[in-house]
Write a protein that holds these residues in place. Structure first.
Motif, PDB file in Angstrom:
ATOM      1  N   UNK A  48      44.641  37.630  42.363  1.00 30.23           N
ATOM      2  CA  UNK A  48      45.340  37.951  41.117  1.00 30.23           C
ATOM      3  C   UNK A  48      46.000  39.329  41.173  1.00 30.23           C
ATOM      4  N   UNK A  49      45.591  40.136  42.155  1.00 30.52           N
ATOM      5  CA  UNK A  49      45.920  41.567  42.106  1.00 30.52           C
ATOM      6  C   UNK A  49      46.808  41.992  43.272  1.00 30.52           C
ATOM      7  N   UNK A  50      47.847  41.196  43.542  1.00 31.62           N
ATOM      8  CA  UNK A  50      48.774  41.476  44.640  1.00 31.62           C
ATOM      9  C   UNK A  50      49.581  42.736  44.395  1.00 31.62           C
ATOM     10  N   UNK A  51      50.548  43.011  45.293  1.00 38.55           N
ATOM     11  CA  UNK A  51      51.280  44.284  45.256  1.00 38.55           C
ATOM     12  C   UNK A  51      52.075  44.523  43.978  1.00 38.55           C
TER      13      UNK A  51
ATOM     14  N   UNK B 149      44.426  57.110  43.754  1.00 34.85           N
ATOM     15  CA  UNK B 149      44.052  56.531  45.063  1.00 34.85           C
ATOM     16  C   UNK B 149      42.869  55.584  44.932  1.00 34.85           C
ATOM     17  N   UNK B 150      41.895  56.004  44.127  1.00 31.15           N
ATOM     18  CA  UNK B 150      40.738  55.127  43.898  1.00 31.15           C
ATOM     19  C   UNK B 150      41.203  53.819  43.251  1.00 31.15           C
ATOM     20  N   UNK B 151      42.095  53.937  42.270  1.00 32.30           N
ATOM     21  CA  UNK B 151      42.547  52.748  41.538  1.00 32.30           C
ATOM     22  C   UNK B 151      43.274  51.777  42.467  1.00 32.30           C
ATOM     23  N   UNK B 152      44.055  52.324  43.383  1.00 33.48           N
ATOM     24  CA  UNK B 152      44.767  51.467  44.344  1.00 33.48           C
ATOM     25  C   UNK B 152      43.749  50.722  45.208  1.00 33.48           C
ATOM     26  N   UNK B 153      42.743  51.460  45.679  1.00 31.02           N
ATOM     27  CA  UNK B 153      41.731  50.803  46.520  1.00 31.02           C
ATOM     28  C   UNK B 153      40.943  49.757  45.728  1.00 31.02           C
ATOM     29  N   UNK B 154      40.579  50.106  44.490  1.00 29.24           N
ATOM     30  CA  UNK B 154      39.812  49.164  43.667  1.00 29.24           C
ATOM     31  C   UNK B 154      40.620  47.888  43.425  1.00 29.24           C
TER      32      UNK B 154
ATOM     33  N   UNK C 190      44.660  47.428  34.513  1.00 25.91           N
ATOM     34  CA  UNK C 190      45.839  47.023  35.281  1.00 25.91           C
ATOM     35  C   UNK C 190      46.509  45.803  34.643  1.00 25.91           C
ATOM     36  N   UNK C 191      47.789  45.636  34.998  1.00 26.26           N
ATOM     37  CA  UNK C 191      48.495  44.397  34.648  1.00 26.26           C
ATOM     38  C   UNK C 191      48.552  43.576  35.924  1.00 26.26           C
ATOM     39  N   UNK C 192      47.701  42.560  36.038  1.00 23.67           N
ATOM     40  CA  UNK C 192      47.620  41.816  37.305  1.00 23.67           C
ATOM     41  C   UNK C 192      48.918  41.074  37.605  1.00 23.67           C
ATOM     42  N   UNK C 193      49.205  40.989  38.894  1.00 25.06           N
ATOM     43  CA  UNK C 193      50.379  40.223  39.332  1.00 25.06           C
ATOM     44  C   UNK C 193      50.204  38.745  38.983  1.00 25.06           C
ATOM     45  N   UNK C 194      48.983  38.245  39.182  1.00 25.48           N
ATOM     46  CA  UNK C 194      48.714  36.834  38.913  1.00 25.48           C
ATOM     47  C   UNK C 194      48.207  36.627  37.496  1.00 25.48           C
ATOM     48  N   UNK C 195      48.008  35.362  37.187  1.00 28.56           N
ATOM     49  CA  UNK C 195      47.630  34.997  35.824  1.00 28.56           C
ATOM     50  C   UNK C 195      46.112  34.870  35.725  1.00 28.56           C
TER      51      UNK C 195
ATOM     52  N   UNK D  24      40.749  45.829  46.598  1.00 29.09           N
ATOM     53  CA  UNK D  24      39.471  45.159  46.831  1.00 29.09           C
ATOM     54  C   UNK D  24      39.308  43.962  45.888  1.00 29.09           C
ATOM     55  N   UNK D  25      39.772  44.126  44.654  1.00 32.26           N
ATOM     56  CA  UNK D  25      39.718  43.004  43.712  1.00 32.26           C
ATOM     57  C   UNK D  25      40.560  41.849  44.242  1.00 32.26           C
ATOM     58  N   UNK D  26      41.735  42.189  44.800  1.00 37.23           N
ATOM     59  CA  UNK D  26      42.614  41.143  45.331  1.00 37.23           C
ATOM     60  C   UNK D  26      42.010  40.473  46.560  1.00 37.23           C
TER      61      UNK D  26
END
Ligand SMILES: Cc1cc2nc3c(=O)[nH]c(=O)nc-3n(C[C@H](O)[C@H](O)[C@H](O)COP(=O)(O)OP(=O)(O)OC[C@H]3O[C@@H](n4cnc5c(N)ncnc54)[C@H](O)[C@@H]3O)c2cc1C
Length: 383
Positions: free
Chosen positions: A296-299, A281-286, A226-231, A289-291
């Motif tokens: 770091x993993x916002x919308x 769907x799994x990736x969205x949930x993962x 993923x490309x995280x929203x945060x740094x 959960x990381x966020x």
């Protein structure tokens, strides 16, 4: 001594490397391509933070190999010693962490129990209010499994190992006591391996491999890039929220790897016919959960790609490392930690094949008969 190794993943190649280094003649038969199985799907995590002594010791014996891999094998495996951070949401998990760290430090690992505030020094956006404790080990890190396969393959070829890809072994037949006849191996080894009390010859077709029943289930596990929203800092530790099963770590160029197993997300599958792609769907949930663990993993996080691979899971989540029958050594069922344990496993398998005692780790706890005797192990840090 001629050893046949079945399987050219990182474990088989590490076994070939150790055996060739001790003077054995080695043949590796790989059904597909080198590293094309679970190894090529791994997250590359290397950690000393396990809850059983044998797993910690396999790590401690393997870490120096990863550290000096570039010098010794001539291949850069992108080894980054940025640590592992385990997070506890409950007092029960925190109590287990304290026991784990006591055992780990006694074994020689530099693990520490941290408060959530102390943990935030390693991961600034940690949601400290959600956690009661954490553990961190600076001996832990990550490396690139593909490059490790490349390094091992180059080294064993240079040492004279005969590597045969696209060569499935469909049966192993015992050919006599104590020796090979027509070029067959004295021993067979590593998805399965073997030693010299009897000879084994790969044969076709049909029948379970050598007739040895191994309690190993192929379980599908996924990873998202993923490309995280945060740094997310490039040197952030591989972080595991143990009570939810979510984990993440920085990858290259500002991306991150996100993984984890949640209810129904990791079914047993047919290893020859499973979906190797990532479920969105799994990736969205993962990612959510990381966020939930660290902000770091916002919308705005973008799921770039991902894949699925297999954990080879035994009932107690520990590998089987044993001479299952005279001349047949098994090194399989590593669950989610076979990449990192490959170097020490190679030495242990070489001992079992050659009847030597060079490996510093006592792997007797990983015998096959533990499942019958009931002397199974319990790994609490399952990720
Ligand atoms: C999503 C995911 C993440 C993971 N993350 C980590 C991690 O962070 N750290 C870590 O340490 N581990 C991790 N693992 C686990 C790790 O990938 C495995 O434990 C490790 O790769 C096992 O290595 P191996 O050589 O035993 O197996 P494999 O790489 O699967 O190699 C076995 C090889 O045997 C071949 N083979 C099988 N049967 C035959 C036959 N009959 N004849 C010839 N060849 C045969 C296969 O083709 C395969 O190439 C992860 C796994 C997955 C799926």
């Amino acid at each position: 001594m001629h050893v046949l190794i079945v399987g050219g993943g990182v474990v088989g190649l590490a076994c070939a490397h150790a055996l060739a280094g001790r003077g054995a003649e080695v043949t590796v038969c790989e059904a597909g391509t080198l590293g094309g199985g679970s190894t090529g799907r791994a997250a590359g995590g290397i950690r000393t933070q396990f809850s059983t002594r044998v797993n910690v010791e396999l790590s401690l014996a393997s870490v120096p190999v990863w550290e000096s891999f570039a010098d010794d094998f001539g291949v850069d495996i992108d080894y980054r010693r940025s640590g592992y951070l385990f997070l506890a949401r409950t007092e029960e998990t925190a109590a287990a962490f304290r026991e784990n760290v006591a055992m780990q430090t006694e074994a020689g690992a530099p693990s520490r129990v941290l408060s959530p505030a102390e943990a935030a020094e390693y991961l600034p956006e940690l949601r400290t209010e959600s956690f009661v404790a954490a553990t961190f080990s600076a001996a832990d890190g990550v490396a690139d499994p593909h490059s490790a396969v490349q390094g091992y393959a180059d080294a064993v070829r240079a040492a004279g190992v005969d590597i045969r890809t696209k060569t499935p072994v469909t049966d192993l037949a015992r050919v006599g006591d104590g020796g090979s006849d027509d070029g067959s191996a004295d021993t067979a080894a590593a998805a399965a391996t073997a030693s010299d009390t009897g000879g084994w010859r790969a044969e076709t077709p049909d029948g379970p491999l050598a007739g040895v029943d191994l309690p190993i289930a192929p379980r599908r596990r996924q990873i998202a890039v993923v490309e995280p929203e945060g740094d997310l800092p490039a040197d952030a530790p591989l972080t595991i929220d143990l009570d939810t099963g979510a984990y993440f770590r920085p990858e290259r160029e500002g991306t991150a790897i996100v993984g984890g197993h949640f209810a129904d997300s990791d079914p047993d599958v047919d290893p020859d016919r499973f979906d190797e792609s990532m479920d969105v769907e799994w990736a969205v949930e993962a990612t959510e959960r990381a966020d939930d663990a660290a902000a770091y993993f916002g919308p705005e996080t973008r799921i770039r790609n991902g894949w699925a691979g297999l954990y080879a899971v035994t009932p107690d989540h520990h590998a089987i490392l044993d001479e299952a029958e005279p001349g047949l050594v098994v090194a399989a069922g590593f669950s989610g930690h076979g990449f990192q344990h490959a170097p020490a496993t190679g030495e242990a398998v070489a001992d079992l094949c050659l009847g030597e005692d060079a490996c510093e780790v006592d792997v007797s706890a990983l015998s096959l008969d533990r499942f019958e005797s009931g002397e199974t192990l319990r790994e609490r840090n399952v990720a």
